[in-house]
Design an enzyme around this catalytic site. Structure first.
Site, PDB file in Angstrom:
ATOM      1  N   HIS A   1      67.732   0.408  64.323  1.00  0.00           N
ATOM      2  CA  HIS A   1      68.474   0.228  65.582  1.00  0.00           C
ATOM      3  C   HIS A   1      69.071   1.543  66.106  1.00  0.00           C
ATOM      4  O   HIS A   1      68.561   2.603  65.804  1.00  0.00           O
ATOM      5  CB  HIS A   1      69.539  -0.875  65.420  1.00  0.00           C
ATOM      6  CG  HIS A   1      68.967  -2.074  64.723  1.00  0.00           C
ATOM      7  ND1 HIS A   1      68.215  -3.031  65.381  1.00  0.00           N
ATOM      8  CD2 HIS A   1      68.972  -2.444  63.408  1.00  0.00           C
ATOM      9  CE1 HIS A   1      67.806  -3.939  64.500  1.00  0.00           C
ATOM     10  NE2 HIS A   1      68.247  -3.617  63.297  1.00  0.00           N
TER      11      HIS A   1
ATOM     12  N   GLU B   1      75.495  -3.328  62.934  1.00  0.00           N
ATOM     13  CA  GLU B   1      74.481  -2.909  61.956  1.00  0.00           C
ATOM     14  C   GLU B   1      74.087  -1.438  62.149  1.00  0.00           C
ATOM     15  O   GLU B   1      73.941  -0.693  61.186  1.00  0.00           O
ATOM     16  CB  GLU B   1      73.232  -3.798  62.090  1.00  0.00           C
ATOM     17  CG  GLU B   1      72.131  -3.431  61.113  1.00  0.00           C
ATOM     18  CD  GLU B   1      70.832  -4.196  61.358  1.00  0.00           C
ATOM     19  OE1 GLU B   1      70.832  -5.099  62.222  1.00  0.00           O
ATOM     20  OE2 GLU B   1      69.831  -3.883  60.695  1.00  0.00           O
TER      21      GLU B   1
ATOM     22  N   HIS C   1      68.491  -1.571  56.813  1.00  0.00           N
ATOM     23  CA  HIS C   1      68.984  -2.592  57.747  1.00  0.00           C
ATOM     24  C   HIS C   1      70.074  -3.430  57.094  1.00  0.00           C
ATOM     25  O   HIS C   1      70.289  -3.370  55.886  1.00  0.00           O
ATOM     26  CB  HIS C   1      67.832  -3.519  58.174  1.00  0.00           C
ATOM     27  CG  HIS C   1      66.875  -2.843  59.114  1.00  0.00           C
ATOM     28  ND1 HIS C   1      66.876  -3.057  60.467  1.00  0.00           N
ATOM     29  CD2 HIS C   1      65.898  -1.921  58.868  1.00  0.00           C
ATOM     30  CE1 HIS C   1      65.933  -2.311  61.022  1.00  0.00           C
ATOM     31  NE2 HIS C   1      65.330  -1.600  60.077  1.00  0.00           N
TER      32      HIS C   1
ATOM     33  N   GLU D   1      67.250  -4.815  53.383  1.00  0.00           N
ATOM     34  CA  GLU D   1      68.368  -5.498  54.053  1.00  0.00           C
ATOM     35  C   GLU D   1      69.523  -5.454  53.057  1.00  0.00           C
ATOM     36  O   GLU D   1      69.528  -6.156  52.052  1.00  0.00           O
ATOM     37  CB  GLU D   1      67.994  -6.949  54.382  1.00  0.00           C
ATOM     38  CG  GLU D   1      66.870  -7.101  55.398  1.00  0.00           C
ATOM     39  CD  GLU D   1      67.305  -6.939  56.859  1.00  0.00           C
ATOM     40  OE1 GLU D   1      68.496  -6.603  57.097  1.00  0.00           O
ATOM     41  OE2 GLU D   1      66.467  -7.129  57.760  1.00  0.00           O
TER      42      GLU D   1
HETATM   43 ZN   LIG Z   1      68.049  -4.528  61.487  1.00  0.00          ZN
END
Ligand SMILES: [Zn+2]
Length: 489
Positions: A322, A336, A389, A454
């Protein structure tokens, strides 16, 4: 059924072991509890037997600076000894080598006649190369070498510059002659005449060898540098030396570099110098520019710390997800994009200090399209790609998971995912959601081994507390770091 599964797992494991071209092992180390043992282990690595051994005092670098070309010419290891007696580990090595001849470098102040008598009683013939000072010793060593017309001139009152050039000088049988800073010693001037030298390489900056000395040398080329690490770097750059294999050793003491120089010459490998605790920028720069992949570390952990070399020569792309107008997942006041950037930057710091080269797809609050992230990875020449992430869902979902894709390098990607997931669970105390296959763009289209981690759920209060904490972000970075280290090992 169970037995079949175990067999399949077992064979799968073996297959993985032999199918990881990307995962080279950590740099091998020639170790030893002291400098005598390091020299012995270097000798064991390079010589099964040796007619000749070259012996120098373990503290007196001055005599030894010029010894490498002679040792190389005689295909002899350089071993170290104490002054009054032959150091026992060195003595054992001479027996192992079945040597018939010892060349002693330096006068009785360096190696006493007791040592010579000990060698004679072991059946060796002994030659001493002596001189009233280090300049004369270097001159006398040069007399044992063929005339090649080229000589190396190094500052004789310190060791790092002379050692940086030693493998190159040894390989080419160029004498290493010594000088003071301000004036050329008469022994060195005499050696230049005796050896018909028409070209010289000065090793070191003007603080080591002044221009006044330079003006007295035949067609001099200076290989300088602001410090010992830069001199070693410039030796490789200016002479365009092969870095297909390299030796990394401490620039802070002479012993390992000296005894390693002959082995390095035999392997056509230059010496890279480091500090005991971190890789200097000059050394990093040459490793990264030349994409050096093969290292042998000379010396124990007190000379070259293990942590500073855990990712030596490895090249990793870090991809914080992102950025900018795309905040990614939101929860608990966190975005995030901010969390993963911070973890990515911390991972970079950690990896760089362990010798890795890092590219980040972003290192600030910028948006990078997914296709560009994959392109960066594919054109990088890197070993691995790690996308970072954080997850979101309802508040009950929690834990860490790591994804890989099988489109390219599936087995290696999975291995990297397994190692990183393992470290995260071990260090973070998040719940283990496992390693999974998925079609996320950045891991599907990245051709090098790649994973997407993640870290946790930004929407879960317990995970979010960790994602928001700088202490825990550092632990996430540590986990990614150690997972990567384990993967390469
Ligand atoms: Zn992400």
């Amino acid at each position: 059924m169970l037995r079949k599964c175990i067999l399949t797992l077992f064979l799968g494991g073996i297959f993985l072991l032999f199918n990881q071209p990307q995962a080279e092992a950590a740099a091998p180390r020639i170790d030893g509890k002291d400098r005598f043992e390091v020299a012995v282990n270097i000798s064991k690595k390079g010589w099964s037997t040796s007619k000749t051994v070259v012996l120098t005092n373990y503290l007196a670098y001055a005599d030894a600076l010029s010894a490498s070309p002679l040792a190389y010419k005689k295909n002899a290891p350089i071993l170290l000894t104490q002054n009054q007696f032959l150091t026992p580990s060195t003595k054992n090595e001479i027996y192992r080598l079945r040597s018939k001849e010892a060349v002693i470098i330096g006068g009785t102040g360096s190696i006493s006649n007791n040592v010579i008598n000990e060698l004679k009683s072991m059946g060796l013939t002994v030659t001493r190369i002596d001189g009233k000072d280090r300049f004369v010793v270097a001159q006398n060593i040069s007399r044992q070498l063929s005339n090649k017309g080229i000589a190396v001139i190094a500052y004789g009152l310190n060791f790092p510059d002379a050692l940086a050039i030693a493998p190159y000088a040894a390989k080419n049988e160029y004498p290493i002659l010594l000088t003071g800073n301000g004036s050329l010693p008469s022994a060195t001037a005499a050696a230049l005449r005796e050896k018909n030298i028409t070209k010289t390489y000065i090793i070191g900056g003007e603080a080591s060898v002044s221009n006044a000395v330079k003006s007295q040398l035949p067609s001099p080329t200076r290989i300088g540098g602001a410090n010992r690490f830069e001199v070693a770097e410039n030796v490789i750059r200016q002479l365009n030396l092969s870095t297909a294999s390299t030796y990394l050793t401490s620039g802070m003491n002479f012993a390992d570099a000296l005894t390693g120089s002959v082995l390095a010459a035999k392997s056509n490998a230059p010496l890279l110098l480091t500090t005991p605790t971190y890789l200097p920028n000059e050394t990093k720069s040459i490793i990264q520019d030349k994409i050096v992949k093969s290292f042998t570390i000379l010396g124990g952990p007190a000379s070259v710390n293990t942590n500073s070399t855990l990712l030596l020569g490895k090249f990793v792309v870090l991809d914080p997800g992102h950025g900018d107008f795309d905040p990614g997942a939101l929860g608990d006041g966190l975005k995030e994009k901010d969390v993963v950037l911070d973890v990515g930057l911390r991972t970079r710091t950690k990896m760089v200090s362990a010798g890795a080269k890092i590219i980040m797809t972003r290192d600030d609050d910028t948006f990078i399209p997914l296709a560009d992230r994959a392109k960066i990875a594919n054109s990088s020449g890197a070993d691995t790609f790690i996308s970072i992430h954080a997850n979101s869902a309802g508040s009950t979902a929690s834990g860490s998971e790591t994804y890989y894709n099988t489109a390219y390098n599936g087995a290696a990607s999975k291995e990297l995912a397994v190692e990183i997931q393992k470290e995260i669970i071990k260090r973070m105390g998040t719940s283990d959601r496992g390693v999974k296959e998925a079609d996320f763009y950045v891991i599907k289209y990245t051709k090098i081994p790649s994973i997407l981690v993640e870290l946790g759920f930004i929407t879960n209060p317990s995970d979010a507390a960790k994602l928001g904490s700088t202490t825990y972000r550092q632990k996430f970075a540590d986990a990614i770091f150690y997972g990567t280290v384990n993967y390469f090992n």
